[in-house]
Design an enzyme around this catalytic site. Structure first.
Site, PDB file in Angstrom:
ATOM      1  CB  SER A   3      -0.882   0.013   1.248  1.00  0.00           C
ATOM      2  OG  SER A   3      -1.510   1.267   1.412  1.00  0.00           O
ATOM      3  CE1 TYR A  16      -3.448  -1.948   5.584  1.00  0.00           C
ATOM      4  CE2 TYR A  16      -2.717   0.222   4.872  1.00  0.00           C
ATOM      5  CZ  TYR A  16      -3.259  -1.014   4.580  1.00  0.00           C
ATOM      6  OH  TYR A  16      -3.614  -1.315   3.284  1.00  0.00           O
TER       7      TYR A  16
END
Length: 129
Positions: A3, A16
């Site tokens: 990501s 994350y």
């Protein structure tokens, strides 16, 4: 799949971001360690893609701002130079290319699929307050 969050951290996304950065580093290490055996390892780092995870984020954004869901979707993508959400098909196309012979000399790369968002400096929560 990683990501853009590995390099673009927003408030509340630290864990994350660390997990995605660790994944990207692992993939690059695999590219170095196993390239001599013909193994290629690459990372695809999507940005704003219309997925189930982002539906939940859009609902929360709408509730926080007191706006409807369509307005939330529109607001959330203002930092993307292409001014639209990406699709999972667009990410899949990049993955298909990486799996093809057309990318046979690509190894240890990070391919960003984010409409240009990671090139834009977004202000942090602290800067906005």
């Amino acid at each position: 799949i990683s990501s853009i969050a590995e390099n673009n951290i927003w408030p509340g996304t630290g864990v994350y971001a660390v997990s995605k950065a660790g994944l990207s580093t692992l993939i690059k290490a695999l590219a170095v360690d196993y390239g001599d055996r013909g193994v290629r390892s690459n990372v695809v780092s999507p940005g704003d893609i219309k997925t189930e995870m982002n539906f939940e984020t859009a609902e929360a954004h709408a509730a926080d701002r007191g706006i409807d869901i369509d307005a939330a979707w529109a607001e959330m993508v203002t930092s993307v130079p292409l001014r639209r959400w990406g699709s999972s098909d667009e990410v899949a196309d990049v993955i298909a290319w990486l799996l093809s012979d057309a990318s046979s000399y690509v190894n240890g790369a990070t391919i960003v699929v984010d409409g240009g968002k990671s090139n834009v400096q977004v202000m942090s929560k602290a800067q906005l307050e």
